[in-house]
Design a protein around this motif. Structure first.
Motif, PDB file in Angstrom:
ATOM      1  N   ASP A   1       0.863  -1.184   0.000  1.00 26.73           N
ATOM      2  CA  ASP A   1       0.000   0.000   0.000  1.00 26.73           C
ATOM      3  C   ASP A   1       0.897   1.231   0.000  1.00 26.73           C
ATOM      4  OD1 ASP A   1      -1.777   2.072   0.416  1.00 26.73           O
ATOM      5  OD2 ASP A   1      -2.890   1.058   2.004  1.00 26.73           O
ATOM      6  N   ASN A   2       0.976   1.904  -1.146  1.00 31.76           N
ATOM      7  CA  ASN A   2       1.866   3.058  -1.281  1.00 31.76           C
ATOM      8  C   ASN A   2       1.527   4.190  -0.318  1.00 31.76           C
ATOM      9  OD1 ASN A   2       2.625   3.007  -4.885  1.00 31.76           O
ATOM     10  ND2 ASN A   2       3.262   1.670  -3.225  1.00 31.76           N
ATOM     11  N   ARG A   3       0.318   4.189   0.197  1.00 33.91           N
ATOM     12  CA  ARG A   3      -0.046   5.239   1.161  1.00 33.91           C
ATOM     13  C   ARG A   3       0.785   5.131   2.437  1.00 33.91           C
ATOM     14  NH1 ARG A   3      -6.422   4.220   1.312  1.00 33.91           N
ATOM     15  NH2 ARG A   3      -5.551   2.105   1.377  1.00 33.91           N
ATOM     16  N   ALA A   4       1.345   3.960   2.673  1.00 34.43           N
ATOM     17  CA  ALA A   4       2.175   3.758   3.860  1.00 34.43           C
ATOM     18  C   ALA A   4       3.410   4.657   3.807  1.00 34.43           C
ATOM     19  CB  ALA A   4       2.592   2.298   3.975  1.00 34.43           C
ATOM     20  N   PHE A   5       3.870   4.968   2.591  1.00 32.14           N
ATOM     21  CA  PHE A   5       5.063   5.811   2.455  1.00 32.14           C
ATOM     22  C   PHE A   5       4.835   7.173   3.095  1.00 32.14           C
ATOM     23  CE2 PHE A   5       7.638   9.022   0.309  1.00 32.14           C
ATOM     24  CZ  PHE A   5       8.913   8.472   0.405  1.00 32.14           C
ATOM     25  N   GLU A   6       3.642   7.723   2.916  1.00 38.05           N
ATOM     26  CA  GLU A   6       3.334   9.039   3.470  1.00 38.05           C
ATOM     27  C   GLU A   6       3.376   9.035   4.993  1.00 38.05           C
ATOM     28  OE1 GLU A   6      -0.461  10.062   1.885  1.00 38.05           O
ATOM     29  OE2 GLU A   6       0.203   9.957  -0.211  1.00 38.05           O
TER      30      GLU A   6
ATOM     31  N   ASP B   1      14.253   5.454  -1.676  1.00 37.25           N
ATOM     32  CA  ASP B   1      14.351   6.737  -2.376  1.00 37.25           C
ATOM     33  C   ASP B   1      13.581   6.690  -3.698  1.00 37.25           C
ATOM     34  OD1 ASP B   1      15.491   9.435  -2.686  1.00 37.25           O
ATOM     35  OD2 ASP B   1      16.661   8.538  -4.302  1.00 37.25           O
ATOM     36  N   ALA B   2      13.720   5.594  -4.422  1.00 33.47           N
ATOM     37  CA  ALA B   2      13.019   5.442  -5.692  1.00 33.47           C
ATOM     38  C   ALA B   2      11.511   5.396  -5.481  1.00 33.47           C
ATOM     39  CB  ALA B   2      13.489   4.175  -6.396  1.00 33.47           C
ATOM     40  N   VAL B   3      11.095   4.733  -4.422  1.00 32.21           N
ATOM     41  CA  VAL B   3       9.669   4.674  -4.092  1.00 32.21           C
ATOM     42  C   VAL B   3       9.134   6.077  -3.851  1.00 32.21           C
ATOM     43  CG1 VAL B   3       8.010   3.993  -2.325  1.00 32.21           C
ATOM     44  CG2 VAL B   3       9.659   2.329  -3.183  1.00 32.21           C
ATOM     45  N   GLY B   4       9.912   6.877  -3.116  1.00 33.35           N
ATOM     46  CA  GLY B   4       9.486   8.245  -2.827  1.00 33.35           C
ATOM     47  C   GLY B   4       9.317   9.068  -4.089  1.00 33.35           C
ATOM     48  N   LYS B   5      10.209   8.884  -5.037  1.00 30.71           N
ATOM     49  CA  LYS B   5      10.117   9.631  -6.289  1.00 30.71           C
ATOM     50  C   LYS B   5       8.895   9.206  -7.097  1.00 30.71           C
ATOM     51  CE  LYS B   5      15.096  10.439  -6.615  1.00 30.71           C
ATOM     52  NZ  LYS B   5      16.362  10.112  -7.333  1.00 30.71           N
ATOM     53  N   LEU B   6       8.618   7.898  -7.114  1.00 32.17           N
ATOM     54  CA  LEU B   6       7.459   7.402  -7.841  1.00 32.17           C
ATOM     55  C   LEU B   6       6.162   7.898  -7.199  1.00 32.17           C
ATOM     56  CD1 LEU B   6       8.519   3.716  -8.632  1.00 32.17           C
ATOM     57  CD2 LEU B   6       8.143   5.559 -10.284  1.00 32.17           C
ATOM     58  N   VAL B   7       6.081   7.751  -5.895  1.00 30.99           N
ATOM     59  CA  VAL B   7       4.884   8.182  -5.178  1.00 30.99           C
ATOM     60  C   VAL B   7       4.691   9.688  -5.321  1.00 30.99           C
ATOM     61  CG1 VAL B   7       3.814   8.410  -2.907  1.00 30.99           C
ATOM     62  CG2 VAL B   7       4.966   6.278  -3.531  1.00 30.99           C
ATOM     63  N   GLY B   8       5.812  10.431  -5.256  1.00 28.13           N
ATOM     64  CA  GLY B   8       5.736  11.885  -5.386  1.00 28.13           C
ATOM     65  C   GLY B   8       5.247  12.336  -6.746  1.00 28.13           C
ATOM     66  N   SER B   9       5.489  11.533  -7.762  1.00 28.99           N
ATOM     67  CA  SER B   9       5.052  11.890  -9.119  1.00 28.99           C
ATOM     68  C   SER B   9       3.666  11.340  -9.439  1.00 28.99           C
ATOM     69  CB  SER B   9       6.055  11.351 -10.145  1.00 28.99           C
ATOM     70  OG  SER B   9       6.054   9.934 -10.155  1.00 28.99           O
ATOM     71  N   GLY B  10       3.058  10.679  -8.449  1.00 26.01           N
ATOM     72  CA  GLY B  10       1.721  10.143  -8.657  1.00 26.01           C
ATOM     73  C   GLY B  10       1.698   8.764  -9.290  1.00 26.01           C
ATOM     74  N   SER B  11       2.870   8.132  -9.391  1.00 30.90           N
ATOM     75  CA  SER B  11       2.957   6.799  -9.986  1.00 30.90           C
ATOM     76  C   SER B  11       2.876   5.724  -8.907  1.00 30.90           C
ATOM     77  CB  SER B  11       4.271   6.646 -10.765  1.00 30.90           C
ATOM     78  OG  SER B  11       4.388   7.629 -11.776  1.00 30.90           O
TER      79      SER B  11
ATOM     80  N   VAL C   1       0.577  -3.904   6.966  1.00 35.61           N
ATOM     81  CA  VAL C   1       0.897  -2.508   6.683  1.00 35.61           C
ATOM     82  C   VAL C   1       0.780  -1.667   7.943  1.00 35.61           C
ATOM     83  CG1 VAL C   1       0.198  -0.483   5.344  1.00 35.61           C
ATOM     84  CG2 VAL C   1       0.144  -2.744   4.291  1.00 35.61           C
ATOM     85  N   ILE C   2      -0.039  -2.124   8.878  1.00 38.32           N
ATOM     86  CA  ILE C   2      -0.281  -1.371  10.112  1.00 38.32           C
ATOM     87  C   ILE C   2       1.014  -1.120  10.881  1.00 38.32           C
ATOM     88  CG2 ILE C   2      -1.452  -1.414  12.347  1.00 38.32           C
ATOM     89  CD1 ILE C   2      -3.665  -3.035  11.066  1.00 38.32           C
ATOM     90  N   ASN C   3       1.969  -2.024  10.781  1.00 31.97           N
ATOM     91  CA  ASN C   3       3.216  -1.905  11.549  1.00 31.97           C
ATOM     92  C   ASN C   3       4.277  -1.037  10.881  1.00 31.97           C
ATOM     93  OD1 ASN C   3       2.258  -3.619  13.554  1.00 31.97           O
ATOM     94  ND2 ASN C   3       3.100  -5.453  12.581  1.00 31.97           N
ATOM     95  N   CYS C   4       3.940  -0.355   9.781  1.00 29.50           N
ATOM     96  CA  CYS C   4       4.969   0.371   9.032  1.00 29.50           C
ATOM     97  C   CYS C   4       5.676   1.432   9.866  1.00 29.50           C
ATOM     98  CB  CYS C   4       4.371   0.981   7.761  1.00 29.50           C
ATOM     99  SG  CYS C   4       3.140   2.273   8.028  1.00 29.50           S
ATOM    100  N   ARG C   5       4.961   2.121  10.738  1.00 26.19           N
ATOM    101  CA  ARG C   5       5.610   3.152  11.554  1.00 26.19           C
ATOM    102  C   ARG C   5       6.550   2.520  12.582  1.00 26.19           C
ATOM    103  NH1 ARG C   5       4.085   8.348  11.089  1.00 26.19           N
ATOM    104  NH2 ARG C   5       4.756   8.859  13.193  1.00 26.19           N
ATOM    105  N   GLY C   6       6.206   1.333  13.035  1.00 21.29           N
ATOM    106  CA  GLY C   6       7.082   0.630  13.957  1.00 21.29           C
ATOM    107  C   GLY C   6       8.376   0.225  13.278  1.00 21.29           C
TER     108      GLY C   6
END
Length: 207
Positions: free
Chosen positions: A27-32, A53-63, A99-104
């Motif tokens: 779930d890419n929303r986890a990146f945020e 880093d690559a994930v951040g660039k993709l998510v940032g561009s809406g991909s 996905v719930i544990n992503c912040r942990g």
């Protein structure tokens, strides 16, 4: 004696790094939710940092960021090839329990990264203090060591992180200052016996 292993290797949690990337793939929303907690350079395994880093660039561009979209981006990455190539990206996607544990996961990665920074800063301070230079007074060495440690401590961390890290930094600074006043060696205890032997430069370090 056998060559001692890299002391910083004890401060890397590969499973947490894999789990965080896997959660983001699911779930890419986890990146945020973790972008403000962990940086690419915080990952102990450099490949994981590049993937993050690559994930951040993709998510940032809406991909969408997943093993398929990342495959071509890492086609020439030797580290990924060594890890198994595109199959490794798929393994990462399957490594997250939830996905719930992503912040942990991010909290653990950031904490270990900060501990590595503290140790490196301490080692630099030790090396600096051991180099006698009449034009460079001990007070200057101490001031610069304190500044490096405070810069690490001032970094924004997750809830509960600043107090714990602040305690470590304050203790490190106190030890450095006490050593200067006593005219002795500068040492910092991490709580890991083998690592403390290596940092202190003692000849009886475990192998």
């Amino acid at each position: 004696h056998e060559t001692a292993a890299d002391p910083l290797a004890n401060l890397v949690n590969t499973e947490s790094e894999q789990a965080l990337l896997g959660a983001i793939f699911r779930d890419n929303r986890a990146f945020e939710h973790v972008a403000d907690m962990v940086r690419p350079e915080d990952f102990g395994f450099a490949l994981h940092g590049r993937i993050f880093d690559a994930v951040g660039k993709l998510v940032g561009s809406g991909s969408v960021a997943n093993p398929v979209t990342l495959k071509n981006m890492f086609a020439a990455d030797d580290a990924l090839t060594a890890a198994g190539g595109p199959r490794y990206l798929i393994q990462l996607a399957a490594s997250a329990v939830t996905v719930i544990n992503c912040r942990g996961y991010a909290e653990r990665i950031a904490d270990l990264a900060q501990r590595r920074e503290i140790i490196l800063a301490a080692q630099e301070a030790i090396a600096d203090a051991a180099t006698v230079d009449p034009e460079r007074q001990a007070e200057t060495v101490l001031d610069e060591a304190e500044q490096r440690l405070f810069e690490i401590g001032e970094r924004k961390t997750i809830t509960g992180g600043p107090a714990q890290l602040g305690s470590i930094v304050s203790s490190a600074i106190a030890r450095i200052e006490a050593a200067y006043k006593a005219g002795g060696a500068v040492t910092i205890d991490t709580g890991l016996a083998d690592l403390d032997h290596i940092i202190s430069g003692r000849s009886d370090a475990h192998t």
